[in-house]
Write a protein that holds these residues in place. Sequence first.
Motif, mmCIF file in Angstrom:
data_model
loop_
_atom_site.group_PDB
_atom_site.id
_atom_site.type_symbol
_atom_site.label_atom_id
_atom_site.label_comp_id
_atom_site.label_asym_id
_atom_site.label_seq_id
_atom_site.Cartn_x
_atom_site.Cartn_y
_atom_site.Cartn_z
ATOM 1 N N ARG A 331 0.833 -1.199 0.000
ATOM 2 C CA ARG A 331 0.000 0.000 0.000
ATOM 3 C C ARG A 331 0.874 1.258 0.000
ATOM 4 O O ARG A 331 0.558 2.245 -0.653
ATOM 5 N N MET A 332 1.976 1.191 0.737
ATOM 6 C CA MET A 332 2.893 2.332 0.756
ATOM 7 C C MET A 332 3.547 2.523 -0.611
ATOM 8 O O MET A 332 3.774 3.650 -1.053
ATOM 9 N N GLN A 333 3.845 1.418 -1.296
ATOM 10 C CA GLN A 333 4.408 1.533 -2.636
ATOM 11 C C GLN A 333 3.429 2.218 -3.587
ATOM 12 O O GLN A 333 3.822 3.035 -4.424
ATOM 13 N N ALA A 334 2.146 1.890 -3.440
ATOM 14 C CA ALA A 334 1.137 2.548 -4.270
ATOM 15 C C ALA A 334 1.049 4.033 -3.955
ATOM 16 O O ALA A 334 0.938 4.878 -4.851
ATOM 17 N N ALA A 335 1.105 4.362 -2.649
ATOM 18 C CA ALA A 335 1.100 5.773 -2.258
ATOM 19 C C ALA A 335 2.313 6.499 -2.818
ATOM 20 O O ALA A 335 2.213 7.633 -3.301
ATOM 21 N N LEU A 336 3.462 5.835 -2.777
ATOM 22 C CA LEU A 336 4.680 6.452 -3.309
ATOM 23 C C LEU A 336 4.598 6.651 -4.819
ATOM 24 O O LEU A 336 5.175 7.600 -5.360
ATOM 25 N N SER A 337 3.884 5.766 -5.512
ATOM 26 C CA SER A 337 3.693 5.965 -6.947
ATOM 27 C C SER A 337 2.969 7.281 -7.214
ATOM 28 O O SER A 337 3.320 8.029 -8.131
ATOM 29 N N GLY A 338 1.948 7.569 -6.405
ATOM 30 C CA GLY A 338 1.255 8.838 -6.539
ATOM 31 C C GLY A 338 2.121 10.020 -6.129
ATOM 32 O O GLY A 338 2.129 11.067 -6.788
ATOM 33 N N ILE A 339 2.866 9.853 -5.024
ATOM 34 C CA ILE A 339 3.732 10.935 -4.552
ATOM 35 C C ILE A 339 4.818 11.241 -5.572
ATOM 36 O O ILE A 339 5.140 12.411 -5.832
ATOM 37 N N ASN A 340 5.390 10.190 -6.174
ATOM 38 C CA ASN A 340 6.459 10.413 -7.149
ATOM 39 C C ASN A 340 5.941 11.140 -8.388
ATOM 40 O O ASN A 340 6.631 11.997 -8.948
ATOM 41 N N ALA A 341 4.723 10.804 -8.839
ATOM 42 C CA ALA A 341 4.126 11.546 -9.949
ATOM 43 C C ALA A 341 3.906 13.005 -9.558
ATOM 44 O O ALA A 341 4.118 13.933 -10.362
ATOM 45 N N CYS A 342 3.528 13.219 -8.301
ATOM 46 C CA CYS A 342 3.338 14.581 -7.791
ATOM 47 C C CYS A 342 4.659 15.338 -7.761
ATOM 48 O O CYS A 342 4.716 16.517 -8.140
ATOM 49 N N VAL A 343 5.727 14.673 -7.325
ATOM 50 C CA VAL A 343 7.045 15.320 -7.278
ATOM 51 C C VAL A 343 7.484 15.735 -8.682
ATOM 52 O O VAL A 343 8.029 16.832 -8.883
ATOM 53 N N ALA A 344 7.230 14.859 -9.671
ATOM 54 C CA ALA A 344 7.543 15.227 -11.055
ATOM 55 C C ALA A 344 6.739 16.447 -11.489
ATOM 56 O O ALA A 344 7.248 17.338 -12.193
ATOM 57 N N GLY A 345 5.483 16.536 -11.066
ATOM 58 C CA GLY A 345 4.657 17.693 -11.379
ATOM 59 C C GLY A 345 5.153 18.961 -10.713
ATOM 60 O O GLY A 345 5.142 20.046 -11.316
ATOM 61 N N LEU A 346 5.576 18.850 -9.459
ATOM 62 C CA LEU A 346 6.136 20.013 -8.767
ATOM 63 C C LEU A 346 7.412 20.497 -9.447
ATOM 64 O O LEU A 346 7.659 21.702 -9.558
ATOM 65 N N LEU A 347 8.215 19.548 -9.919
ATOM 66 C CA LEU A 347 9.439 19.919 -10.627
ATOM 67 C C LEU A 347 9.108 20.605 -11.947
ATOM 68 O O LEU A 347 9.779 21.570 -12.342
ATOM 69 N N LEU A 348 8.058 20.135 -12.636
ATOM 70 C CA LEU A 348 7.641 20.771 -13.876
ATOM 71 C C LEU A 348 7.147 22.198 -13.617
ATOM 72 O O LEU A 348 7.453 23.127 -14.383
ATOM 73 N N ALA A 349 6.405 22.385 -12.526
ATOM 74 C CA ALA A 349 5.951 23.733 -12.163
ATOM 75 C C ALA A 349 7.131 24.641 -11.849
ATOM 76 O O ALA A 349 7.169 25.807 -12.254
ATOM 77 N N ALA A 350 8.105 24.098 -11.128
ATOM 78 C CA ALA A 350 9.284 24.887 -10.777
ATOM 79 C C ALA A 350 10.121 25.222 -12.006
ATOM 80 O O ALA A 350 10.817 26.250 -12.025
ATOM 81 N N LEU A 351 10.070 24.371 -13.030
ATOM 82 C CA LEU A 351 10.785 24.676 -14.265
ATOM 83 C C LEU A 351 10.301 26.002 -14.855
ATOM 84 O O LEU A 351 11.105 26.781 -15.386
ATOM 85 N N TYR A 352 8.999 26.249 -14.733
ATOM 86 C CA TYR A 352 8.476 27.532 -15.221
ATOM 87 C C TYR A 352 8.686 28.659 -14.208
ATOM 88 O O TYR A 352 9.225 29.717 -14.532
#
Length: 398
Positions: A331-352
């Motif tokens: 279950r934690m691995q599934a949560a981390l899958s969502g968190i990691n996608a979120c981290v990629a999104g935060l990095l994309l936002a920070a790119l701008y």
Amino acid sequence: MSKSQQHDHSPLHIFLIFLRMGLTSFGGPIAHLAYFRAEFVDGRKWLSERSYADLMALCQFLPGPASSQVGIALGLSRGGYAGALAAWAGFTLPSALVLILFARGLSSLGESVSAGALQGLKVVAVAVVAQAVWSMARTLCPDAPRITLMLLTTAGALLLPGMWTQIGLIAIAGVIGARLLTPVQAINHAPLNVPITRRTGVLWLMLFFTLLVGLPILTHLLPWTTLALVDAFYRAGSLVFGGGHVVLPLLQAEVVPTGWVDNQVFVAGYGAAQAMPGPLFTFAAFLGASLQGHPSGFIGGLICLLAIFAPAFLLVFGALPFWSAVQGNRRMQAALSGINACVAGLLLAALYQPVWTSAIFGLKDVALALLAFTALMYWKLSPWLVVVASAFIGWLVL
């Protein structure tokens, strides 16, 4: 373990690797995380993309300087406590020493640096972060649900900027991941090596909270300037989410009204810190060296520097053993899958914002960013070499 492997794990070797990063990692915490990924995931293969993303997610949750905490964790994994200290020293001391010298009266250094070279350093950060976004998105967002989560995170971070928005988005992504996503099975995915037991981790966390509560009491009972400084800078490093820029108002409230540092000196030092590689928390060294009275100079700078980074060490040492333990839970691995996608999104936002908006002002900047991106992505040049070349090109043409 062979001699070459022993050398690779030695504190001196770790220090030299991070020293190079500390001399060339311009662009702020988001760029630092991208530099680390290029060096330790793509280059040295110290850990997998997913392990690195998991580590980034943890350090985003913890208060303090996220990029420095990632560096401390990498050094800890590679060389134990000595490796953690070596990684922090290599990444932190170059800018800290320059800021101490600046505080001691070498203000001419700031004027001698070419504005074009500084612009080149800002532009190359765009290329470094863009490469990290591209590579992490391919690995961490392999399907439509994760791509959607990444893009929604980007939109949320851009529409409602702020540290609490980021923390909230990470928490929401974790809940969505745990309920709706299936963990991605990564090939050769091994958790980060953490040479600390959970019992020892509890002791480190107890020490963190003991100092956080005890230092103000000691300062009240023993009104010593040095003790008050340690209390002020330790508290600033303990209670700040969002990195170096967020800590500045706290530090200003601590050192200016008390008369420790003049406000004009504070502003001048903040300007100089923007041109430094490495973590912005090294601004504490400038403030310590600028103190009116004792301690000041190198001693004052060192005291304040150690005090503001001490919580980062204690939190990493205390949290990592538990983080590694829960990563094996499905279950934690599934949560981390969502968190990691979120981290990629935060990095994309920070790119701008703030990376692109603070660096790209014209076609020359765009051209240099594309050249640096090509050098990183397709020519496979080392990031530090691209940084130096971009500064040189900026000095010539920007």
